[in-house]
Each structure stands twice: as C-alpha cells, then as structure tokens.
Motif scaffolding. Structure first.
Motif, PDB file in Angstrom:
ATOM      1  N   VAL A  12       2.167   2.784  -3.372  1.00  0.00           N
ATOM      2  CA  VAL A  12       1.384   1.779  -2.659  1.00  0.00           C
ATOM      3  C   VAL A  12       1.317   0.535  -3.538  1.00  0.00           C
ATOM      4  N   LEU A  13       1.660  -0.619  -2.968  1.00  0.00           N
ATOM      5  CA  LEU A  13       1.549  -1.876  -3.706  1.00  0.00           C
ATOM      6  C   LEU A  13       0.174  -2.493  -3.432  1.00  0.00           C
ATOM      7  N   VAL A  14      -0.580  -2.692  -4.510  1.00  0.00           N
ATOM      8  CA  VAL A  14      -1.905  -3.299  -4.390  1.00  0.00           C
ATOM      9  C   VAL A  14      -1.809  -4.765  -4.804  1.00  0.00           C
ATOM     10  N   THR A  15      -2.107  -5.675  -3.880  1.00  0.00           N
ATOM     11  CA  THR A  15      -2.200  -7.098  -4.249  1.00  0.00           C
ATOM     12  C   THR A  15      -3.672  -7.377  -4.570  1.00  0.00           C
ATOM     13  N   GLY A  16      -3.933  -8.488  -5.234  1.00  0.00           N
ATOM     14  CA  GLY A  16      -5.316  -8.728  -5.687  1.00  0.00           C
ATOM     15  C   GLY A  16      -5.742  -7.647  -6.656  1.00  0.00           C
ATOM     16  N   ALA A  17      -4.749  -7.071  -7.349  1.00  0.00           N
ATOM     17  CA  ALA A  17      -4.963  -5.843  -8.124  1.00  0.00           C
ATOM     18  C   ALA A  17      -5.909  -6.023  -9.308  1.00  0.00           C
ATOM     19  N   THR A  18      -5.996  -7.239  -9.817  1.00  0.00           N
ATOM     20  CA  THR A  18      -6.906  -7.469 -10.948  1.00  0.00           C
ATOM     21  C   THR A  18      -8.245  -8.005 -10.457  1.00  0.00           C
ATOM     22  N   GLY A  19      -8.399  -8.132  -9.143  1.00  0.00           N
ATOM     23  CA  GLY A  19      -9.638  -8.671  -8.574  1.00  0.00           C
ATOM     24  C   GLY A  19     -10.649  -7.567  -8.304  1.00  0.00           C
ATOM     25  N   ARG A  20     -11.694  -7.943  -7.611  1.00  0.00           N
ATOM     26  CA  ARG A  20     -12.831  -7.023  -7.452  1.00  0.00           C
ATOM     27  C   ARG A  20     -12.458  -5.778  -6.654  1.00  0.00           C
ATOM     28  N   VAL A  21     -11.985  -5.957  -5.415  1.00  0.00           N
ATOM     29  CA  VAL A  21     -11.734  -4.804  -4.552  1.00  0.00           C
ATOM     30  C   VAL A  21     -10.421  -4.120  -4.941  1.00  0.00           C
ATOM     31  N   GLY A  22      -9.381  -4.917  -5.212  1.00  0.00           N
ATOM     32  CA  GLY A  22      -8.076  -4.351  -5.536  1.00  0.00           C
ATOM     33  C   GLY A  22      -8.135  -3.443  -6.756  1.00  0.00           C
ATOM     34  N   ARG A  23      -8.835  -3.906  -7.785  1.00  0.00           N
ATOM     35  CA  ARG A  23      -8.909  -3.115  -9.025  1.00  0.00           C
ATOM     36  C   ARG A  23      -9.566  -1.754  -8.767  1.00  0.00           C
ATOM     37  N   LEU A  24     -10.616  -1.749  -7.952  1.00  0.00           N
ATOM     38  CA  LEU A  24     -11.302  -0.493  -7.637  1.00  0.00           C
ATOM     39  C   LEU A  24     -10.449   0.383  -6.722  1.00  0.00           C
ATOM     40  N   ALA A  25      -9.668  -0.250  -5.849  1.00  0.00           N
ATOM     41  CA  ALA A  25      -8.788   0.517  -4.954  1.00  0.00           C
ATOM     42  C   ALA A  25      -7.733   1.259  -5.775  1.00  0.00           C
ATOM     43  N   ILE A  26      -7.282   0.636  -6.860  1.00  0.00           N
ATOM     44  CA  ILE A  26      -6.303   1.296  -7.738  1.00  0.00           C
ATOM     45  C   ILE A  26      -6.870   2.616  -8.258  1.00  0.00           C
ATOM     46  N   ASP A  27      -8.104   2.584  -8.730  1.00  0.00           N
ATOM     47  CA  ASP A  27      -8.722   3.820  -9.253  1.00  0.00           C
ATOM     48  C   ASP A  27      -8.762   4.905  -8.179  1.00  0.00           C
TER      49      ASP A  27
END
Ligand SMILES: NC(=O)c1ccc[n+]([C@@H]2O[C@H](COP(=O)([O-])OP(=O)(O)OC[C@H]3O[C@@H](n4cnc5c(N)ncnc54)[C@H](OP(=O)(O)O)[C@@H]3O)[C@@H](O)[C@H]2O)c1
Length: 295
Positions: A12-27
């Motif tokens: 899965v490619l997460v954009t906004g990955a270093t931002g608020r929601v994206g970073r948490l979605a990665i976890d």
C-alpha cells in the motif's frame, strides 16, 4: 491478519506519509502485516519512518515522479495537501497502476451548518472525488470532521507558556475525532475488501464546545486553564501570515454557524472498527506532554 506473509499482498502506498493521518495509518497497516510504501516530497533520507517502510521520494505536483512508488503497488492512501493543478494527472496515474484508492476528504456535503461554509478546500476535495469516480478504481472516501490534533496547533503555544487560551467562538460545538481512529479506518479500508464505493463521515463520539475542549485538556494536565473569548476580527489579524485568509474565514464561518447546536456525530468509526471511537478526553490524556513539552 496476524501471520500473513507480507509477500502475498501488494504494498500500500501512503501519501502524506510524514503528516498527521498518513503517519498513523502506516503504523496501523504495519500492525496488520501489510507491506507499506511511503511517499515524501523531501529527500527520502530526511524522513524518519519505521524500518519496515519502503520510502519513495515523489511529488504530487510532478505526476511522473510518482511512477517508482506506484509501480507494483496495490492500493493508495491519497492525502492531498499540494496545490490542485496536478490532481487530474495524478489520479489518472494512480488508476493506471493500482486497484484501490482511499481518499482523505472532508464532510463538505454534510447538511450541518458547520460543514456548509464555502471554502477552496471543499472545492478541491469535491474535484478529486469526481476525478476518482471517473476512473474504474475501487474507492473509499473518508471525511473526518475536526481532527483532535488541531487543538495542539491552536492552543498548545499558549498552554505551554502559561498564557490564557484566547480563541473565537468558545461556544461553538464540534465533535473532535481522534487522528488514530481516522488512520485506523484508513488502514482497514485499504487492506480489507468490502469498502469499495463507500463514503464515511468520521467524527468523535461527543459534541463539545471549544471552551469545554480547553477544560478537558486542562484536566489531562491537572491544571485549570483559563479561556477567554477573542473577536473574529482579532483572530483574523492574529492569523495573518500563519494561515491563508480563505481558511481563516472558513473556520470563523463554520464556528459561527455551529454556536448553539450540537455537532454532527456519526457511528462510522465504531461501525467500521467494531470498537468505540476514542473520546477527546482519551486523546488529551494520551497527548498531555505535547501540551507541556513543546512540539
Ligand atoms: N485538520 C482537520 O481537522 C481536517 C479535517 C478534515 C479533513 N482534513 C484534510 O486532511 C488532509 C491533511 O491531512 P494531514 O493533516 O494528515 O496532513 P499533514 O499533516 O498536513 O501532512 C501532509 C503531508 O503531505 C506531504 N506533502 C506536502 N506537499 C506535498 C507534495 N507536493 N507532494 C507530496 N507530498 C506532499 C508532506 O510530507 P513530506 O514533506 O514528507 O512530503 C506532509 O507531511 C487535508 O486534505 C485536509 O483538508 C483535515
């Protein structure tokens, strides 16, 4: 998904990955055993992400720069904070590579006055939704209301320095949604089947005035925080240079329209995750040190 072999599912490619929601979605994706790619428009070495994440440098304003990150990906979490001009080209490129997109939008269609104030972000979100719908992508649209973490940017500077929290429309009610719940819904709809075509308004479980939200943060800090009403014009002046005036006007109009009526609340978080959404009290307790120790 415990024990799932990571090689069995496309990343899965997460954009906004270093931002608020994206970073948490990665976890959340990693916890579910899903292989994760992260997009950053800074140098990939400049960002700190969990070691398991494959970091790609690419810029939403330069659609062809997304090619390496998209090639071989199965789904994309799309967070758009870039200028709008390249949205069509990016969505087209996504559609040529992946099967599924989950888009972080906003509740701009919701018939509650808080969400009905004209603003350029709503126009951009509606445009991107139309672009996505015109592709054959399996898509899910997520529309969080106020993110709980907004209060950190808004009120932590005053709280850290022991000042009175001064803010407009203390009586305006919102239902802050915990960023972690938004991220958990994003992850679930990215890796699990059954959400194609779905559209969710994500809110917290309770309506709270802005002044009451400051009290809740005070409880988490074991301090009584003073709150003082500020006029909309004062807020406009103080926001100059820190936020676009269209955003400031939208917020003021939304808060003004939200005074005297409960915030719009949905059960979407609980429906999707099977667990109750986190309360603002829980969010504040878990982020108390961020209000005392600095960003
Ligand atoms: N705040 C709210 O209450 C709220 C409510 C509803 C909806 N929303 C929506 O949520 C979205 C913002 O989510 P967020 O707060 O999680 O975002 P965020 O924290 O502002 O992070 C956005 C990320 O986007 C990346 N980025 C910026 N420009 C880019 C570009 N040109 N190309 C590629 N990446 C770029 C940045 O990462 P790098 O620097 O690493 O590239 C940044 O970390 C917005 O669409 C907003 O309208 C917010």
């Amino acid at each position: 998904m415990g024990g799932m072999n990571q090689l069995d599912i496309p990343p899965v490619l997460v954009t906004g990955a270093t931002g608020r929601v994206g970073r948490l979605a990665i976890d959340q994706l990693l916890d579910a055993g899903v292989p994760v790619r992260a997009l950053t428009h800074r140098s990939g070495t400049a960002v700190t992400l969990p070691a398991k994440v494959e970091v790609f440098t690419g810029d939403l304003t330069v659609p062809e720069s997304l090619e390496p990150a998209l090639s071989g990906a199965g789904a994309v979490f799309l967070v758009w904070t870039a200028p709008p001009q390249t949205a069509a080209a990016v969505v087209e490129r996504l559609a040529s590579h992946v099967r599924r997109v989950v888009f972080l939008s906003s509740p701009h269609q919701t018939p509650h006055p808080f969400f009905q104030q004209p603003n350029p972000m709503a126009v951009l979100h509606a445009d991107i939704e139309r672009l996505i719908a015109a592709t054959g992508l399996e898509s899910t649209i997520l529309r969080p209301g106020m993110l709980a973490s907004n209060t950190l940017a808004w009120w932590a500077p005053a709280i850290r320095t022991g000042k009175v929290v001064r803010w407009p429309y203390g009586a305006a009610e919102t239902a802050p949604v915990d960023d972690r719940d938004v991220a958990a819904v994003a992850a679930r709809t990215l890796y699990q089947d059954g959400y194609a075509g779905a559209d969710y308004i994500l809110t917290g479980p309770e309506s709270l005035t802005q002044a009451a939200q400051v009290d809740v943060i005070g409880d988490a800090l074991d301090r009584r925080l003073a709150f003082e009403e500020m006029t909309p014009d004062e807020f406009r002046t103080l926001s100059e240079g820190t936020a676009p005036s269209s955003v400031v006007d939208m917020l003021l109009a939304a808060w003004g329209a939200a005074v005297g009526q409960p915030a719009y609340i949905t059960t979407a978080v609980a429906d999707i995750l099977g667990t109750a959404p986190r309360t603002f009290r829980q969010w504040a307790a878990d982020h108390a040190t961020a209000f005392t120790e600095g960003p």
